[in-house]
Design an enzyme around this catalytic site. Structure first.
Site, PDB file in Angstrom:
ATOM      1  N   ARG A  88       0.825  -1.208   0.000  1.00  0.00           N
ATOM      2  CA  ARG A  88       0.000   0.000   0.000  1.00  0.00           C
ATOM      3  C   ARG A  88       0.861   1.260   0.000  1.00  0.00           C
ATOM      4  NH1 ARG A  88      -2.740  -4.190   2.055  1.00  0.00           N
ATOM      5  NH2 ARG A  88      -5.022  -4.232   2.116  1.00  0.00           N
ATOM      6  N   GLN A 148      -9.043  -7.377   1.174  1.00  0.00           N
ATOM      7  CA  GLN A 148      -8.644  -7.096  -0.214  1.00  0.00           C
ATOM      8  C   GLN A 148      -9.816  -6.516  -1.002  1.00  0.00           C
ATOM      9  OE1 GLN A 148      -7.194 -10.879  -1.563  1.00  0.00           O
ATOM     10  NE2 GLN A 148      -5.227 -10.666  -0.506  1.00  0.00           N
ATOM     11  N   ASP A 161      -4.215 -15.432   8.177  1.00  0.00           N
ATOM     12  CA  ASP A 161      -2.979 -15.925   7.565  1.00  0.00           C
ATOM     13  C   ASP A 161      -2.115 -16.716   8.540  1.00  0.00           C
ATOM     14  OD1 ASP A 161      -3.392 -15.047   5.032  1.00  0.00           O
ATOM     15  OD2 ASP A 161      -2.436 -13.098   5.351  1.00  0.00           O
TER      16      ASP A 161
END
Ligand code: NAP
Length: 750
Positions: free
Chosen positions: A332, A475, A621
């Site tokens: 980002r 996302q 994750d």
């Protein structure tokens, strides 16, 4: 397809033109254990005799006719302009043989085939091995020439699938990687990447040689000259043929090059240092990026390498380490820095393949970016409307984050783009972003099943929407907010459960107001971003492996520095604490809108828990390594509400369940989770709960690292296959693992 390992099942393979390329093919086939006959025809009888003497071919001569009937597959390996004559000679003798070629240009050869046969027979499969050398002749044959090199095939819609499959097997047996593209694209790509450099090398050497008839000047030539001109030693006849056969595409590439030289000339004439630096910097980084491809350390190339970890049990985990920068924030920082007005300085940037691919993509859209150099990157932002159309598709490697975020911001550009990724990314679903973007007025085409590549049509007027996300995905949220920057009105996203909010925080940090209330985030289109410095915190997802390593290993005491502790990311900390881990957050502070702390972790007996459903998206994750914590905890750990794990780099639930079962850890898989049966008594630090074993990470970096950590408490060695992708997400994982006390060996398996 199992084409990789099998030798071709052809009765006989006839190679016409037994030079470097034909001879190397014969040598590779012999080495692959091809059981049929290899026949050769060459207009030079000595070449055939040499081929037979060298044991590469079984029989051959200068005549074609006798050998055609004995063969089931024919390979044309003569110079490009000789192919038509060979085809005319061949035509009357042909039966149902499959025919392929190795010519360096394809359009001219297709035209030759058409002239001789009236059309392109379906059993013709044109091809081109991207491998060679400056040497020629059968004496230079090399059985390894095609190993790990690409072979491009250019099948047509009406090519016989059986013929195509047989040609694929032929090259796969030589160790080559197969690609398919159409003839025109092949000729354009090769004109730029091979033919133009050869043309320039020939021309430079000739220009210098003309100026100095006695070639004295070459005595003073430095390494740069040698590097640049090596390929001018290539075979003149072959290259004359190639330039004649691919004239249009070569001239097009030469025009582009001349324009580039003119730009540089202008910069030198005007003594414009900034312009020179911008050109050299872009080129130097493009070259480094290309190097990683060349050295097979990344992307598709990497997928062919089998890096294997062997981890011996024992050791404890001690010391003070800083893991690499957060991937999400690194991505980002480049994206928002590029779209901001002004210069953004980034520190602690993750120099992983994925974030480098994002950086390269912005360079291709005209953004000047300096670095990365030891985690420092300087981005000369171009503003929300300053990106330029890239010359080709944008490649985002293995990064789902990059592809989905790019989809949002590219939907609002004035130009068309194509987004593509590596083989594994190209299998992942993109409909989840394409569908809501279409609702905003974007025009996006996907491959079958909503998968990449994505073609995004520019020049669309986007309008803000209110989107209720069916899944908890940062996302998707980020993608829509980025598209929202370009949309008219308000873009509002509601999430069914909390997801990472790095995009919102960083947009605010860049002076672009994003509001947040309960489960909704929204912004107004049409604003502007102002450059802002970013100090990227260490990635908690990378830190998680060491948190678990220390938590499960008696005698451990580890300090992890400068770890990002964004509330949307600390599921792993909360879950480990709930399991009884001894974790302390020291020196909490805020850096660029993101909370950061040092984390101290010491061993303590863990207990199995029902993982709170509200923590699942915050640790999504980290589950592979949390499953290892569960295997070391007393009692059963239950995970539910984690169906998202099934569409990550692998089906992480199944892949972990399979690996755990190999180690003897009992588990039950559910559609949205797993139950893992841990130790009988976690306070007994002497008895290990599971065995060693040989597990497959399926190319999923997090699974590979999780099983490496598991070895600390295994009874025997754990061997993990397919670990090459670890370098993508966590550069330096192996070194850090060794530094804190793991016995980890890295090997290249065959
Ligand atoms: P090479 O070593 O010169 O071999 C070509 C062989 O074909 C020579 O022995 C040549 O004989 C023979 N030949 C020429 N015309 C013939 C005919 N009408 N009938 C039978 N044999 C004939 O060249 P190479 O490097 O192997 O290249 C062969 C093909 O591979 C070319 O199409 C080239 O574009 C392609 N290719 C080359 C490379 C590379 O780097 N070298 C890479 C990829 C593809 P003479 O010696 O008597 O001429």
């Amino acid at each position: 397809m199992s084409e990789q390992s099998c030798a071709p099942a052809e009765r006989g393979i006839l190679i016409i033109g037994l030079g470097l390329i034909g001879g190397s093919l014969a040598a590779a086939l012999k080495e692959a254990g091809f059981a049929g006959r290899i026949l050769a025809c060459d207009r030079d009888a000595d070449e055939v005799t040499s081929g037979i003497d060298m044991g590469l071919v079984d029989a051959g001569s200068t005549e074609l006719a006798p050998w055609v009937a004995e063969s089931s597959l024919i390979v044309l390996a003569v110079p490009v302009l000789a192919i038509e004559a060979v085809l005319r000679e061949l035509a009357p003798h042909l039966g149902d043989q499959v025919i392929t070629d190795v010519g360096s240009t394809k359009g001219a050869i297709e035209a030759s085939v058409e002239r001789v046969f009236g059309d392109i027979p379906p059993r013709f499969v044109l091809g081109h091995p991207i491998a060679g050398s400056e040497k020629s002749g059968v004496a230079a044959s090399n059985p390894a020439l095609y190993r790990r090199h690409k072979v491009i095939l250019t099948p047509r819609a009406d090519t016989d699938p059986d013929a195509l499959a047989r040609v694929r097997v032929l090259w796969a047996a030589c160790g080559a990687e197969l690609l398919e593209m159409d003839v025109a694209r092949h000729d354009q790509v090769l004109a730029r990447t091979s033919h133009l450099p050869h043309l320039l090398a020939f021309s430079l050497v000739d220009t210098l040689a003309r100026q100095d008839e006695r070639l004295e000047i070459f005595r003073y030539a430095a390494g740069g000259f040698r590097d640049f001109t090596r390929i001018a030693g290539s075979d003149p006849v072959m290259w004359r043929d190639i330039f004649s056969a691919n004239r249009e595409a070569v001239l097009g590439a030469l025009d582009e090059f001349e324009a580039g030289v003119a730009r540089l000339r202008r910069a030198v004439t005007d003594n414009d240092g900034d312009a020179m630096l911008a050109i050299f910097d872009r080129a130097s980084h493009a070259r480094q990026y290309f190097d990683t491809l060349l050295n097979q350390t990344s992307y598709q190339a990497m997928e062919q390498r089998n890096i294997r970890y062997r981890v011996t049990p024992g050791g404890n985990v001690r010391g003070r380490i800083r893991v690499p920068g957060d991937k999400s924030i690194s991505h980002r920082s480049i994206m928002l820095g590029a779209l901001a007005e002004g210069v953004t300085e980034v520190h602690g940037f993750l120099e992983g393949e994925d974030s480098l691919a994002t950086l390269q993509a912005f360079r291709e859209m005209g953004v000047a970016i300096e670095g990365p150099h030891q985690g420092r990157v300087t981005i000369h932002g171009v503003g929300l409307h300053g990106l330029k159309a890239p010359a080709g598709p944008l490649y985002v490697g293995n990064s789902g984050t990059a592809m989905r975020l790019f989809a949002g911001l590219l939907a609002g550009q004035a130009f068309d783009t194509e987004l593509t990724g590596d083989v594994s990314l190209n299998k992942r679903p993109m409909g989840r972003v394409a569908d809501p973007l279409r609702e905003m007025g974007a025009v996006i085409e996907t491959a079958e099943g909503g998968r990449p590549p994505l073609t995004i049509r520019g020049g669309q007027a986007l309008r803000g929407i209110r989107y209720d996300m069916p899944m908890a995905s940062a996302q998707v949220k980020s993608c829509l907010l980025l598209a929202g920057l370009y949309a008219e009105g308000e873009t509002r996203v509601r999430e069914p459960a909390p997801t990472r909010d790095h995009t919102e925080r960083m947009l605010n940090g860049f002076g672009y107001a994003v509001q947040r209330d309960a489960d909704e985030a929204w912004l107004q289109g049409g604003g502007r971003l102002t450059a802002s410095p970013i100090d990227v915190p260490s990635d908690i997802s990378s830190a998680a492996f060491y948190l678990v390593a220390a938590a499960i290993t008696p005698g451990s005491d580890l300090l992890l520095e400068h770890v990002g502790t964004n509330p949307t990311r600390i599921g792993v900390i909360n879950i480990l604490k709930a399991m009884g881990a001894d974790l302390e957050l020291l020196n909490p502070r805020e850096v660029g809108g993101e909370p950061v702390a040092d984390i101290r972790v010491r061993h303590a007996p863990l207990k199995g828990i029902d993982i709170p459903v509200d923590q699942v998206p915050l640790a999504i994750d980290e589950f592979p390594v949390l499953f290892i914590a569960a295997a070391n905890a007393e009692g059963v750990t239950r995970l539910r509400g984690a169906e998202e794990l099934r569409v990550k780099e692998s089906d992480r639930i199944q892949a972990m369940a399979d690996g755990l079962a190999i180690l003897g850890v009992e588990n039950t898989v559910h559609s949205d989770g797993i139950d893992i049966v841990g130790r009988a008594d976690a306070s007994d630090t002497h008895v290990e709960h599971y065995s060693g074993g040989h597990v497959d990470s399926l190319g999923d970096h997090r699974i590979a690292m999780a099983f490496a950590i598991a070895a600390l408490r295994a009874e025997g060695e754990i061997v993990i296959d397919d670990c090459a992708n670890v370098a993508t997400s966590f550069p330096g994982f192996v070194d850090l693992a060794r530094r804190v006390g793991l016995s980890l060996e890295e090997q290249e398996a065959s």
